[in-house]
Write a protein that holds these residues in place. Structure first.
Motif, PDB file in Angstrom:
ATOM      1  N   SER A 449       8.160   7.255  12.918  1.00  0.00           N
ATOM      2  CA  SER A 449       8.487   5.880  13.275  1.00  0.00           C
ATOM      3  C   SER A 449       7.198   5.077  13.353  1.00  0.00           C
ATOM      4  O   SER A 449       6.175   5.561  13.847  1.00  0.00           O
ATOM      5  N   VAL A 450       7.273   3.811  12.820  1.00  0.00           N
ATOM      6  CA  VAL A 450       6.084   2.974  12.717  1.00  0.00           C
ATOM      7  C   VAL A 450       6.361   1.631  13.396  1.00  0.00           C
ATOM      8  O   VAL A 450       7.443   1.057  13.237  1.00  0.00           O
ATOM      9  N   THR A 451       5.385   1.111  14.140  1.00  0.00           N
ATOM     10  CA  THR A 451       5.478  -0.193  14.798  1.00  0.00           C
ATOM     11  C   THR A 451       4.421  -1.110  14.198  1.00  0.00           C
ATOM     12  O   THR A 451       3.242  -0.755  14.101  1.00  0.00           O
ATOM     13  N   LEU A 452       4.872  -2.337  13.799  1.00  0.00           N
ATOM     14  CA  LEU A 452       3.997  -3.324  13.194  1.00  0.00           C
ATOM     15  C   LEU A 452       4.017  -4.589  14.043  1.00  0.00           C
ATOM     16  O   LEU A 452       5.071  -4.981  14.570  1.00  0.00           O
ATOM     17  N   ILE A 453       2.855  -5.276  14.161  1.00  0.00           N
ATOM     18  CA  ILE A 453       2.741  -6.507  14.938  1.00  0.00           C
ATOM     19  C   ILE A 453       2.183  -7.600  14.026  1.00  0.00           C
ATOM     20  O   ILE A 453       1.232  -7.368  13.271  1.00  0.00           O
ATOM     21  N   GLY A 474      12.926  -2.943   8.726  1.00  0.00           N
ATOM     22  CA  GLY A 474      13.128  -2.317  10.033  1.00  0.00           C
ATOM     23  C   GLY A 474      13.821  -3.291  10.954  1.00  0.00           C
ATOM     24  O   GLY A 474      14.404  -4.297  10.527  1.00  0.00           O
ATOM     25  N   SER A 475      13.776  -3.025  12.246  1.00  0.00           N
ATOM     26  CA  SER A 475      14.409  -3.881  13.246  1.00  0.00           C
ATOM     27  C   SER A 475      13.313  -4.518  14.101  1.00  0.00           C
ATOM     28  O   SER A 475      12.329  -3.878  14.475  1.00  0.00           O
ATOM     29  N   GLU A 476      13.494  -5.839  14.404  1.00  0.00           N
ATOM     30  CA  GLU A 476      12.507  -6.584  15.170  1.00  0.00           C
ATOM     31  C   GLU A 476      12.787  -6.379  16.658  1.00  0.00           C
ATOM     32  O   GLU A 476      13.822  -6.806  17.175  1.00  0.00           O
ATOM     33  N   LEU A 477      11.870  -5.726  17.330  1.00  0.00           N
ATOM     34  CA  LEU A 477      12.048  -5.475  18.757  1.00  0.00           C
ATOM     35  C   LEU A 477      11.916  -6.778  19.536  1.00  0.00           C
ATOM     36  O   LEU A 477      12.771  -7.108  20.367  1.00  0.00           O
ATOM     37  N   THR A 478      10.847  -7.507  19.308  1.00  0.00           N
ATOM     38  CA  THR A 478      10.615  -8.835  19.873  1.00  0.00           C
ATOM     39  C   THR A 478      10.051  -9.695  18.754  1.00  0.00           C
ATOM     40  O   THR A 478       9.648  -9.160  17.712  1.00  0.00           O
ATOM     41  N   LEU A 482       7.834  -5.375  14.732  1.00  0.00           N
ATOM     42  CA  LEU A 482       8.803  -4.718  13.860  1.00  0.00           C
ATOM     43  C   LEU A 482       8.708  -3.213  14.057  1.00  0.00           C
ATOM     44  O   LEU A 482       7.604  -2.646  14.103  1.00  0.00           O
ATOM     45  N   ARG A 483       9.875  -2.572  14.153  1.00  0.00           N
ATOM     46  CA  ARG A 483       9.950  -1.116  14.308  1.00  0.00           C
ATOM     47  C   ARG A 483      10.664  -0.536  13.099  1.00  0.00           C
ATOM     48  O   ARG A 483      11.791  -0.907  12.779  1.00  0.00           O
ATOM     49  N   ILE A 484       9.976   0.410  12.410  1.00  0.00           N
ATOM     50  CA  ILE A 484      10.554   1.093  11.247  1.00  0.00           C
ATOM     51  C   ILE A 484      10.845   2.521  11.658  1.00  0.00           C
ATOM     52  O   ILE A 484       9.918   3.286  11.976  1.00  0.00           O
ATOM     53  N   GLN A 485      12.123   2.901  11.676  1.00  0.00           N
ATOM     54  CA  GLN A 485      12.530   4.251  12.046  1.00  0.00           C
ATOM     55  C   GLN A 485      12.524   5.148  10.807  1.00  0.00           C
ATOM     56  O   GLN A 485      13.020   4.757   9.755  1.00  0.00           O
ATOM     57  N   LYS A 486      11.980   6.352  10.962  1.00  0.00           N
ATOM     58  CA  LYS A 486      11.992   7.368   9.902  1.00  0.00           C
ATOM     59  C   LYS A 486      11.495   6.777   8.588  1.00  0.00           C
ATOM     60  O   LYS A 486      12.257   6.561   7.644  1.00  0.00           O
ATOM     61  N   VAL A 487      10.232   6.518   8.538  1.00  0.00           N
ATOM     62  CA  VAL A 487       9.647   5.926   7.352  1.00  0.00           C
ATOM     63  C   VAL A 487       9.791   6.888   6.180  1.00  0.00           C
ATOM     64  O   VAL A 487       9.701   8.108   6.325  1.00  0.00           O
ATOM     65  N   THR A 488      10.075   6.346   5.018  1.00  0.00           N
ATOM     66  CA  THR A 488      10.265   7.153   3.815  1.00  0.00           C
ATOM     67  C   THR A 488       8.951   7.287   3.064  1.00  0.00           C
ATOM     68  O   THR A 488       7.998   6.525   3.279  1.00  0.00           O
ATOM     69  N   TRP A 489       8.937   8.284   2.161  1.00  0.00           N
ATOM     70  CA  TRP A 489       7.702   8.558   1.423  1.00  0.00           C
ATOM     71  C   TRP A 489       7.321   7.400   0.507  1.00  0.00           C
ATOM     72  O   TRP A 489       6.146   7.160   0.240  1.00  0.00           O
ATOM     73  N   ASP A 490       8.348   6.660   0.002  1.00  0.00           N
ATOM     74  CA  ASP A 490       8.065   5.581  -0.935  1.00  0.00           C
ATOM     75  C   ASP A 490       8.186   4.216  -0.275  1.00  0.00           C
ATOM     76  O   ASP A 490       8.575   3.240  -0.898  1.00  0.00           O
ATOM     77  N   SER A 491       7.868   4.139   1.006  1.00  0.00           N
ATOM     78  CA  SER A 491       7.952   2.866   1.717  1.00  0.00           C
ATOM     79  C   SER A 491       7.066   1.824   1.043  1.00  0.00           C
ATOM     80  O   SER A 491       5.916   2.089   0.697  1.00  0.00           O
ATOM     81  N   MET A 492       7.676   0.634   0.855  1.00  0.00           N
ATOM     82  CA  MET A 492       6.941  -0.459   0.229  1.00  0.00           C
ATOM     83  C   MET A 492       5.904  -1.013   1.200  1.00  0.00           C
ATOM     84  O   MET A 492       6.059  -0.913   2.422  1.00  0.00           O
ATOM     85  N   PRO A 493       4.835  -1.602   0.682  1.00  0.00           N
ATOM     86  CA  PRO A 493       3.901  -2.302   1.568  1.00  0.00           C
ATOM     87  C   PRO A 493       4.621  -3.401   2.342  1.00  0.00           C
ATOM     88  O   PRO A 493       5.552  -4.030   1.833  1.00  0.00           O
ATOM     89  N   VAL A 494       4.229  -3.638   3.554  1.00  0.00           N
ATOM     90  CA  VAL A 494       4.906  -4.573   4.445  1.00  0.00           C
ATOM     91  C   VAL A 494       3.939  -5.694   4.798  1.00  0.00           C
ATOM     92  O   VAL A 494       2.724  -5.481   4.951  1.00  0.00           O
ATOM     93  N   ARG A 495       4.510  -6.896   4.919  1.00  0.00           N
ATOM     94  CA  ARG A 495       3.732  -8.022   5.395  1.00  0.00           C
ATOM     95  C   ARG A 495       4.627  -8.905   6.247  1.00  0.00           C
ATOM     96  O   ARG A 495       5.864  -8.833   6.151  1.00  0.00           O
TER      97      ARG A 495
END
Length: 859
Positions: A449-453, A474-478, A482-495
Motif C-alpha cells: 500500500s502506497v500513500t501520496l501527498i 486510489g482513494s483520497e483519504l483527505t 491519496l491511498r493506493i491499496q495493493k499496488v500492481t507491478w505495472d502501476s502507472m506514474p502518478v501525479r
C-alpha cells in the motif's frame, strides 16, 4: 355611360323577340360591349347552353345592324358569317363576308367568334343567331370600333404616402391574340419597384392590364407616371398621371456655432423645407439626446429658434427638431453640439478584472474632455509608469509584480485633469510549485500500500480541490492525500493537481514497484521452421520485465534442471532431446517459470524391428501376426513388407497377418517404414512354421526309406574310396620331379544329410543347412632322391611346405524342396561330385587306367 342606353333598349327588344322565338330560354354568356380600333381584331368569347340537353347547333348566323321583319317572321340584316348543314351529310357551308369572321367554338357549348381585321363601320349591334332543331335564339353583342387606338386607363390609389408601397393599374379594354400588344410604364422599373402584366379574356371581361408596385419617396411628389400601349415596336397610345405623394414635414436644422467653449452661447434654427399637406401650425419642438427640451432660452415669437446661453459641458449632445402636418410628425436630422472643456477627474477601468497571470490586460483611463485628451500619465502604486502616454495601458503578459494600484492623469490644450479614483489590478494565478510526494517506505514491492501527498507553494485564489492522474488510481483519504491499496507491478506514474479556478499539475512520480520477472516464455531462435535431427537448435529465454533488472536464467527438461543461462543450445540435436522445456527467471523478489515448451525433433524412421505374435515358431494351419515397430517423428505414413529374398509382399499396413499358416511361410521377414524425412528398414526376423502331427506321420515312412538308401550309398562310397586310394598310390610312382602337370580323376561321393537333434526323423533340410563343402588341392612333396636326380646333394632339396595346400573353390548346395526339415528323395543325380586333383612328377606320365573328367560339377 348614357351613350350606351339606346343599345341597351335595343338589346332588351331583341331579347323579347328571342323569347318569342323560343318559349324556353337559352343561356348565352359573353361580354356586353367590345372595343377595338381600325385594323385590329376582335375576339368575342362566348358560351351557351341550349334548352334541350345535348342539343347540336344546326345553323349559326352573325348579323350586323339586324332588324326583325314581321312579314317573314325572321331577322334580316348584313350577314357577316353563316353556317348551314346539308341534310344527311356532315359537310358545312361556311359563308363569311369578305372572310373576316372565324367561328372558334363548337356545336356543344362554345360559340366564340373572331373578326380580323375589324373596321370602323363594324361598330354597332351584332346579332348572333343560333338554331338547334326547332329551337332558335338571337343574342345581341355591341361592338365599338374607333378610328385610332384609344388610351389606356390608369387607376391610382385613393392616397399615396411616402415609404408605403402602392400599386398603379394600367388597363386597356382590348385583347386579341392575333394582334399582340403590351403595356409599358415610364419611368421604367427600379430597384424598389416591380411590374406584373396580365391578359384577361373571359365571357365577362376582355382587357389587358399591367400593375406597377413601388415604394414612393417624398421627392416623388409631383412626378408623372405614363402607361404606353405598344404594338410592333410602335407606341399606339398612352396616358399620363401625376403623383400626389403625402409626406410629413421635411425639416433642416442649423447650428451656429457647432463647436463652443464652456460659457459661450449657441443658436439653433429649425427650417421647414417641404410639407404635403402644409403644416397645421408653425409650432416646432426641440429635442436633445432624444428627450424634449423645455422652453428655457427660446423666444416665444420664434419657436423655430433655440438659443443656449452660457453653455456648459452638460449641454453637449445631439439636437434635432420636430414639426407636424395631417400626415404625421416630421423630424430633422440630428446635429451634434460640441462643448470644449478640460479633462474631468479620471477613473481607471481594467479589462479583464481580475486578471490572469500570463494573459493580456488592458487599462483604460476614463477622463472625459473636449477636445479629447492628448497626453496621459500612468501611475503604478503612486509611481509613474514611464513610456506610456496613451489613453490605454496595454500589458501583453501580466505578471505578479505588476499587480497593485493604478491611476492616470489626462491633459488637453484647455488644461490637465485630476485623479479621481485608483483601480486595483488583482492578478490571479494557478497554484505554483505543485509536487507529488511518496510517503511510503521504499523500495515498494508489488502488493504493498502506497500513500501520496499533493503539495504546492502559493496560489491566488486559494486551492479549493485536488485532482489525481490517472483517475481511479486510489482513494483520497483527505484533500490532497491519496491511498493506493495493493499496488500492481505495472502501476502507472502518478501525479496530482492543485486547483483554484485553474489547476496546476505536478510532474509524474514513478512508484518504481519491484516485482518478479513477468511473462517468461521460451523463444525458438533457430531454426526458423521445423526441427530436424542433426540440426543446430538455439532456444532463448525471454521475459517482458523485471524490477530489479538483475536476473538469472535456468532451464529444466521434463522437470529436471538442465543448465543455467539465458540460451539453451543443441549443436546436433537428437530425438532423445525431445521433451517439455521450461525456463525460469528469478531476481531478488522471486522466480517466474515459463509455460512448458514442447521440443519436437523430427527424424526418419529408426530402431525398426519385426515382432511376431504369438511367437516365431508356429504350427502350420494356425495364424500369425507380424508387427512393424519403429521410432519416427512424424509417424510413419507408409509401410512395406519384404520376405527373405527381398521381394515385396504388397502389404502396406503396420501389421502383416498370415492365415492360415503353411510351411512355405517359413523364412525371414523385414519391414520398411517411410515418413516425409526418409525410410528405415528393420533387420530380418525369422518365422518357423513346423509340421503338424498329421504331416509328421506321413513323412516318417518316407524318411526311413531315405535313410536306408543313404546307408547303402555310404557302403558303396567306402568301396570307391578304397579303390581311389589304391589308384593314387600307383600314380605317385610315376610323377616327375617338376610337379607341373596333373590330372583330375572324377570321383563321386554322396553327401550325408545332417539331422537336427530336435527332430526325431533325422532327415536333411537344405533350407536350414549352412555347411559349406570345400575342394582341397594338395601337391605331394618332390622326391629329390629319385633315380633321375642322382648326384644332387640332399641339402638342395627344398623343405616340405604346408602352404602348397590351396582352396580353389567353395561349393554350396542350393536349397531344394518346399519343406525345411525334410530332404528330397536322394536320387543318384542329386549327389555332389568332387574333383580330385593328382599332381604328377617330372618323369614320364603313366597311362591312365580310367577316363578322366577334368571338370564335372553336378548338383
Amino acid at each position: 355611360m348614357c351613350v350606351h342606353c339606346p343599345w341597351l333598349l335595343l338589346i332588351l327588344g331583341h331579347a323579347a323577340l328571342a323569347s318569342y322565338d323560343s318559349p324556353i330560354r337559352w343561356t348565352v354568356d359573353h361580354p356586353q360591349t367590345l372595343f377595338a380600333w381600325e385594323g385590329a381584331c376582335i375576339r368575342i368569347p362566348c358560351r351557351y347552353k341550349a334548352p334541350q340537353p345535348r342539343a347540336h347547333l344546326d345553323n349559326i348566323v352573325l348579323f350586323h345592324n339586324y332588324t326583325f321583319d314581321n312579314s317573314i317572321g325572321d331577322f334580316k340584316g348584313t350577314i357577316l358569317y353563316s353556317t348551314k348543314t346539308k341534310k344527311n351529310t356532315e359537310t358545312e357551308l361556311y359563308l363569311s363576308k369578305q372572310g373576316r369572321v372565324t367561328f372558334l367554338g363548337n356545336r356543344k357549348d362554345n360559340c366564340t367568334l373572331k373578326i380580323h381585321p375589324v373596321h370602323v363601320n363594324d361598330s354597332g349591334e351584332l346579332g348572333f343567331r343560333m338554331t338547334s332543331g326547332k329551337e332558335k335564339w338571337m343574342e345581341s353583342i355591341h361592338l365599338n370600333v374607333s378610328e385610332r387606338p384609344f388610351q389606356p386607363y390608369i387607376q391610382l390609389p385613393s392616397e399615396i404616402r411616402e415609404s408605403q408601397r402602392v400599386t398603379l393599374t394600367c388597363r386597356l379594354n382590348f385583347t386579341c391574340f392575333e394582334y399582340d400588344i403590351h403595356l409599358r410604364w415610364i419611368p421604367e422599373e427600379s430597384e424598389t419597384s416591380s411590374i406584373t402584366s396580365s391578359v384577361t379574356s373571359s365571357v365577362e371581361n376582355v382587357y389587358t392590364e399591367s400593375k406597377l408596385t413601388f415604394q414612393p419617396k417624398w421627392t416623388d411628389h409631383g412626378k408623372t407616371v405614363t402607361c404606353q400601349v405598344w404594338h410592333s415596336s410602335k407606341v399606339l397610345s398612352e396616358n399620363t398621371v401625376r403623383l400626389d405623394v403625402k409626406y410629413t414635414p421635411k425639416l433642416k436644422i442649423e447650428v451656429n456655432p457647432t463647436e463652443v467653449k464652456e460659457g459661450n452661447s449657441v443658436t439653433m434654427t429649425c427650417q421647414v423645407n417641404s410639407s404635403n399637406p402644409q403644416l397645421r401650425t408653425m409650432a416646432v419642438s426641440w429635442f436633445k439626446d432624444g428627450l424634449p427640451l423645455k422652453n428655457q432660452g427660446q423666444e416665444e415669437e420664434q419657436m423655430s429658434k433655440l438659443t443656449l446661453h452660457s453653455v456648459t459641458k452638460d449641454m453637449r449632445g445631439e439636437y434635432y427638431c420636430q414639426a407636424s402636418n395631417d400626415i404625421g410628425r416630421g423630424e430633422s436630422e440630428k446635429v451634434t453640439l460640441t462643448v470644449y472643456y478640460a479633462p474631468e477627474p479620471s477613473r481607471v477601468h481594467i479589462y479583464p478584472s481580475p486578471a490572469e497571470e500570463g494573459q493580456p490586460v488592458e487599462l483604460i483611463c476614463d477622463s472625459p474632455a473636449s477636445p479629447s485628451a492628448t497626453n496621459y500619465t500612468w501611475y503604478h502604486n503612486r509611481k509613474e509608469v514611464p513610456g506610456n502616454t496613451q489613453e490605454k495601458l496595454h500589458i501583453p503578459n501580466v505578471s505578479l509584480w505588476q499587480a497593485g494600484n493604478y491611476s492616470c492623469l489626462a491633459e488637453n490644450h484647455l488644461g490637465r485633469g485630476q485623479i479621481y479614483q485608483e483601480a486595483v489590478l488583482d492578478v490571479h494565478y494557478a497554484p505554483k510549485a505543485v509536487t507529488t510526494v511518496i510517503q511510503s517506505l521504499t523500495p515498494i514491492r508489488e502488493g504493498d500500500s502506497v500513500t501520496l501527498i499533493c503539495r504546492y507553494n502559493s496560489s491566488n485564489p486559494d486551492v479549493t480541490s485536488y485532482q489525481w492522474s490517472p483517475q481511479g488510481s486510489g482513494s483520497e483519504l483527505t484533500p490532497g492525500v491519496l491511498r493506493i491499496q495493493k499496488v500492481t507491478w505495472d502501476s502507472m506514474p502518478v501525479r496530482c493537481a492543485a486547483c483554484n479556478h485553474k489547476c496546476s499539475w505536478a510532474s509524474f512520480v514513478s512508484l518504481n514497484v519491484h516485482y518478479a520477472p513477468r511473462a517468461v516464455k521460451v523463444l525458438k531462435v533457430s531454426p526458423a521452421s521445423e526441427i530436424h535431427a542433426g540440426q543446430h537448435v538455439l532456444l532463448q529465454c525471454n521475459f517482458s520485465g523485471s524490477n530489479p533488472a538483475e536476473v538469472r536464467f535456468f532451464w529444466k527438461k521434463n522437470g529436471s534442471l538442465v543448465q543455467e543461462g539465458r540460451e539453451l543450445s543443441f549443436s546436433s540435436i537428437s530425438p532423445e532431446d525431445s521433451g517439455n522445456y521450461n525456463c525460469m527467471v528469478n531476481n531478488s523478489i522471486g522466480e517466474t517459470s515459463s509455460q512448458a515448451w514442447s521440443l519436437q525433433v523430427l527424424y526418419a524412421p529408426r530402431r525398426m524391428r519385426v515382432s511376431i505374435s504369438p511367437g516365431d515358431r508356429v504350427m502350420e494351419g494356425t495364424k500369425a501376426t507380424l508387427s512393424c515397430e519403429s521410432d519416427a517423428n512424424p509417424p510413419i505414413s507408409q509401410y512395406t513388407w519384404l520376405d527373405s529374398s527381398g521381394q515385396d509382399l504388397y502389404s502396406s499396413g503396420q501389421k502383416l497377418r498370415l492365415e492360415p499358416l503353411r510351411v512355405q511361410h517359413t523364412g525371414s521377414y523385414r519391414c520398411q517404414g517411410t515418413n516425409k524425412l526418409g525410410t528405415g528398414e528393420s533387420p530380418p526376423s525369422t518365422l518357423t512354421v513346423y509340421y503338424s502331427p498329421e504331416t509328421i506321420g506321413k513323412r516318417v515312412a518316407l524318411g526311413l526309406g531315405f535313410c536306408l538308401a543313404v546307408c547303402i550309398l555310404t557302403i558303396w562310397g567306402m568301396k570307391i574310396q578304397k579303390k581311389w586310394k589304391h589308384n593314387r598310390s600307383h600314380q605317385g610312382l610315376q610323377e616327375n620331379s617338376s610337379g607341373q602337370s596333373f590330372f583330375v580323376r572324377n570321383k563321386k561321393a554322396r553327401r550325408t544329410p545332417l539331422s537336427e537333434g530336435s527332430q526325431s526323423q533325422g532327415c536333411y533340410n537344405p533350407a536350414m543347412d549352412d555347411t559349406v563343402s570345400y575342394a582341397i588341392l594338395r601337391f605331394p612333396e618332390s622326391d629329390m632322391h629319385s633315380a633321375g636326380d642322382i648326384g644332387t646333394p640332399a641339402t638342395q632339396d627344398p623343405p616340405p611346405n604346408d602352404t602348397d595346400t590351396v582352396t580353389y573353390s567353395v561349393l554350396q548346395k542350393r536349397p531344394m524342396g518346399d519343406y525345411e526339415n525334410v530332404s528330397p528323395s536322394c536320387p543318384e543325380d542329386e549327389s555332389i561330385h568332387y574333383s580330385e586333383l593328382v599332381q604328377f612328377g617330372a618323369g614320364k606320365r603313366p597311362q591312365a587306367k580310367e577316363d578322366v573328367d577334368y571338370v564335372t560339377l553336378k548338383h
